[in-house]
Scaffold this motif. Structure first.
Motif, PDB file in Angstrom:
ATOM      1  N   VAL A  13      -0.899   2.888 -31.654  1.00  0.00           N
ATOM      2  CA  VAL A  13      -0.788   3.082 -30.212  1.00  0.00           C
ATOM      3  C   VAL A  13       0.697   3.090 -29.871  1.00  0.00           C
ATOM      4  CG1 VAL A  13      -1.303   2.107 -27.959  1.00  0.00           C
ATOM      5  CG2 VAL A  13      -2.977   1.939 -29.796  1.00  0.00           C
ATOM      6  N   SER A  14       1.111   4.094 -29.109  1.00  0.00           N
ATOM      7  CA  SER A  14       2.513   4.199 -28.731  1.00  0.00           C
ATOM      8  C   SER A  14       2.825   3.190 -27.628  1.00  0.00           C
ATOM      9  CB  SER A  14       2.813   5.615 -28.238  1.00  0.00           C
ATOM     10  OG  SER A  14       4.128   5.686 -27.776  1.00  0.00           O
ATOM     11  N   LEU A  15       3.836   2.383 -27.854  1.00  0.00           N
ATOM     12  CA  LEU A  15       4.258   1.413 -26.858  1.00  0.00           C
ATOM     13  C   LEU A  15       5.582   1.801 -26.222  1.00  0.00           C
ATOM     14  CD1 LEU A  15       3.389  -1.879 -28.753  1.00  0.00           C
ATOM     15  CD2 LEU A  15       2.042  -0.698 -27.020  1.00  0.00           C
ATOM     16  N   SER A  16       6.122   2.928 -26.634  1.00  0.00           N
ATOM     17  CA  SER A  16       7.397   3.359 -26.081  1.00  0.00           C
ATOM     18  C   SER A  16       7.249   4.716 -25.414  1.00  0.00           C
ATOM     19  CB  SER A  16       8.459   3.416 -27.175  1.00  0.00           C
ATOM     20  OG  SER A  16       8.081   4.363 -28.141  1.00  0.00           O
ATOM     21  N   ALA A  17       8.199   5.021 -24.581  1.00  0.00           N
ATOM     22  CA  ALA A  17       8.188   6.277 -23.851  1.00  0.00           C
ATOM     23  C   ALA A  17       9.200   7.241 -24.459  1.00  0.00           C
ATOM     24  CB  ALA A  17       8.528   6.030 -22.391  1.00  0.00           C
ATOM     25  N   CYS A  18       8.922   8.509 -24.342  1.00  0.00           N
ATOM     26  CA  CYS A  18       9.853   9.545 -24.784  1.00  0.00           C
ATOM     27  C   CYS A  18      11.143   9.404 -23.975  1.00  0.00           C
ATOM     28  CB  CYS A  18       9.214  10.916 -24.551  1.00  0.00           C
ATOM     29  SG  CYS A  18      10.314  12.310 -24.869  1.00  0.00           S
ATOM     30  N   PRO A  19      12.301   9.372 -24.624  1.00  0.00           N
ATOM     31  CA  PRO A  19      13.560   9.200 -23.895  1.00  0.00           C
ATOM     32  C   PRO A  19      13.926  10.400 -23.014  1.00  0.00           C
ATOM     33  CG  PRO A  19      13.959   9.294 -26.265  1.00  0.00           C
ATOM     34  CD  PRO A  19      12.489   9.354 -26.065  1.00  0.00           C
ATOM     35  N   CYS A  21      11.393  12.837 -21.425  1.00  0.00           N
ATOM     36  CA  CYS A  21      10.475  13.103 -20.314  1.00  0.00           C
ATOM     37  C   CYS A  21       9.707  11.878 -19.840  1.00  0.00           C
ATOM     38  CB  CYS A  21       9.499  14.216 -20.686  1.00  0.00           C
ATOM     39  SG  CYS A  21       8.268  13.720 -21.910  1.00  0.00           S
ATOM     40  N   GLY A  22       9.729  10.788 -20.607  1.00  0.00           N
ATOM     41  CA  GLY A  22       9.025   9.581 -20.214  1.00  0.00           C
ATOM     42  C   GLY A  22       7.569   9.538 -20.642  1.00  0.00           C
ATOM     43  N   GLY A  23       7.089  10.598 -21.307  1.00  0.00           N
ATOM     44  CA  GLY A  23       5.706  10.619 -21.791  1.00  0.00           C
ATOM     45  C   GLY A  23       5.530   9.696 -22.982  1.00  0.00           C
ATOM     46  N   ALA A  24       4.296   9.540 -23.431  1.00  0.00           N
ATOM     47  CA  ALA A  24       4.009   8.689 -24.591  1.00  0.00           C
ATOM     48  C   ALA A  24       4.645   9.292 -25.829  1.00  0.00           C
ATOM     49  CB  ALA A  24       2.508   8.559 -24.786  1.00  0.00           C
ATOM     50  N   SER A  25       5.387   8.492 -26.561  1.00  0.00           N
ATOM     51  CA  SER A  25       6.071   9.002 -27.751  1.00  0.00           C
ATOM     52  C   SER A  25       5.109   9.072 -28.924  1.00  0.00           C
ATOM     53  CB  SER A  25       7.270   8.132 -28.097  1.00  0.00           C
ATOM     54  OG  SER A  25       6.854   6.852 -28.471  1.00  0.00           O
ATOM     55  N   LEU A  26       5.490   9.847 -29.922  1.00  0.00           N
ATOM     56  CA  LEU A  26       4.689   9.995 -31.131  1.00  0.00           C
ATOM     57  C   LEU A  26       4.828   8.761 -32.006  1.00  0.00           C
ATOM     58  CD1 LEU A  26       5.568  13.685 -32.022  1.00  0.00           C
ATOM     59  CD2 LEU A  26       3.415  12.836 -31.094  1.00  0.00           C
ATOM     60  N   PRO A  27       3.843   8.516 -32.871  1.00  0.00           N
ATOM     61  CA  PRO A  27       3.947   7.384 -33.802  1.00  0.00           C
ATOM     62  C   PRO A  27       5.187   7.523 -34.694  1.00  0.00           C
ATOM     63  CG  PRO A  27       1.730   8.300 -33.810  1.00  0.00           C
ATOM     64  CD  PRO A  27       2.584   9.225 -33.007  1.00  0.00           C
ATOM     65  N   LYS A  29       5.816   7.576 -37.792  1.00  0.00           N
ATOM     66  CA  LYS A  29       5.781   8.391 -39.001  1.00  0.00           C
ATOM     67  C   LYS A  29       5.831   9.888 -38.715  1.00  0.00           C
ATOM     68  CE  LYS A  29       3.511   4.985 -41.851  1.00  0.00           C
ATOM     69  NZ  LYS A  29       2.413   4.674 -42.730  1.00  0.00           N
ATOM     70  N   GLU A  30       5.704  10.287 -37.475  1.00  0.00           N
ATOM     71  CA  GLU A  30       5.759  11.704 -37.123  1.00  0.00           C
ATOM     72  C   GLU A  30       7.210  12.183 -37.161  1.00  0.00           C
ATOM     73  OE1 GLU A  30       3.250  13.817 -36.537  1.00  0.00           O
ATOM     74  OE2 GLU A  30       1.808  12.230 -36.907  1.00  0.00           O
ATOM     75  N   PRO A  31       7.457  13.439 -37.544  1.00  0.00           N
ATOM     76  CA  PRO A  31       8.830  13.929 -37.671  1.00  0.00           C
ATOM     77  C   PRO A  31       9.607  13.972 -36.355  1.00  0.00           C
ATOM     78  CG  PRO A  31       7.245  15.636 -38.303  1.00  0.00           C
ATOM     79  CD  PRO A  31       6.475  14.403 -37.985  1.00  0.00           C
ATOM     80  N   ASP A  32       8.931  14.108 -35.224  1.00  0.00           N
ATOM     81  CA  ASP A  32       9.636  14.196 -33.947  1.00  0.00           C
ATOM     82  C   ASP A  32       9.713  12.865 -33.205  1.00  0.00           C
ATOM     83  OD1 ASP A  32      10.259  16.944 -34.131  1.00  0.00           O
ATOM     84  OD2 ASP A  32       8.224  17.459 -33.528  1.00  0.00           O
ATOM     85  N   ALA A  33       9.259  11.781 -33.826  1.00  0.00           N
ATOM     86  CA  ALA A  33       9.359  10.461 -33.195  1.00  0.00           C
ATOM     87  C   ALA A  33      10.831  10.121 -33.020  1.00  0.00           C
ATOM     88  CB  ALA A  33       8.666   9.416 -34.050  1.00  0.00           C
ATOM     89  N   PRO A  34      11.265   9.488 -31.982  1.00  0.00           N
ATOM     90  CA  PRO A  34      10.543   8.793 -30.930  1.00  0.00           C
ATOM     91  C   PRO A  34      10.232   9.675 -29.720  1.00  0.00           C
ATOM     92  CG  PRO A  34      12.846   8.339 -30.645  1.00  0.00           C
ATOM     93  CD  PRO A  34      12.701   9.244 -31.863  1.00  0.00           C
ATOM     94  N   ALA A  41      12.645  16.666 -28.629  1.00  0.00           N
ATOM     95  CA  ALA A  41      13.609  16.359 -29.686  1.00  0.00           C
ATOM     96  C   ALA A  41      14.767  17.363 -29.656  1.00  0.00           C
ATOM     97  CB  ALA A  41      12.929  16.364 -31.041  1.00  0.00           C
ATOM     98  N   LEU A  42      14.448  18.650 -29.453  1.00  0.00           N
ATOM     99  CA  LEU A  42      15.496  19.668 -29.395  1.00  0.00           C
ATOM    100  C   LEU A  42      16.341  19.530 -28.135  1.00  0.00           C
ATOM    101  CD1 LEU A  42      13.638  22.818 -30.761  1.00  0.00           C
ATOM    102  CD2 LEU A  42      15.346  21.396 -31.912  1.00  0.00           C
ATOM    103  N   LEU A  43      15.738  19.160 -27.023  1.00  0.00           N
ATOM    104  CA  LEU A  43      16.514  18.935 -25.798  1.00  0.00           C
ATOM    105  C   LEU A  43      17.506  17.796 -25.999  1.00  0.00           C
ATOM    106  CD1 LEU A  43      13.758  19.331 -23.067  1.00  0.00           C
ATOM    107  CD2 LEU A  43      15.714  20.833 -23.447  1.00  0.00           C
ATOM    108  N   ASP A  44      17.078  16.736 -26.680  1.00  0.00           N
ATOM    109  CA  ASP A  44      17.970  15.613 -26.954  1.00  0.00           C
ATOM    110  C   ASP A  44      19.122  16.040 -27.863  1.00  0.00           C
ATOM    111  OD1 ASP A  44      18.404  12.615 -26.760  1.00  0.00           O
ATOM    112  OD2 ASP A  44      18.342  12.906 -28.934  1.00  0.00           O
ATOM    113  N   LEU A  45      18.809  16.807 -28.900  1.00  0.00           N
ATOM    114  CA  LEU A  45      19.854  17.313 -29.791  1.00  0.00           C
ATOM    115  C   LEU A  45      20.856  18.161 -29.014  1.00  0.00           C
ATOM    116  CD1 LEU A  45      21.058  17.728 -32.607  1.00  0.00           C
ATOM    117  CD2 LEU A  45      19.464  19.646 -32.890  1.00  0.00           C
TER     118      LEU A  45
END
Length: 70
Positions: A13-19, A21-27, A29-34, A41-45
């Motif tokens: 269960v995701s307990l953190s938010a995407c930095p 958009c604020g949506g639920a972040s991926l677990p 182990k996923e390549p695009d986490a957090p 991920a590309l917008l952050d880069l």
């Protein structure tokens, strides 16, 4: 695979938010986490590469070519 499918597939269960958009972040182990998606991920880069994010320091940056630390 959509974001919802990735989240349903995981038992974590995701307990953190995407930095971005604020949506639920991926677990973790996923390549695009957090982030919640590859798009975020590309917008952050892009923010790092364009200089929108900066790391604070106590000293001013040295002028190019003045024989800095490198």
């Amino acid at each position: 695979m959509s974001k919802e499918q990735k989240l349903q597939k995981s038992n974590i269960v995701s307990l953190s938010a995407c930095p971005i958009c604020g949506g639920a972040s991926l677990p973790p182990k996923e390549p695009d986490a957090p982030f919640c998606s590859h798009r975020c991920a590309l917008l952050d880069l892009g923010n790092w590469l364009s200089g929108d994010y900066r790391i604070a320091s106590k000293s001013a940056p040295s002028e190019a070519g003045t024989g800095g630390e490198f």
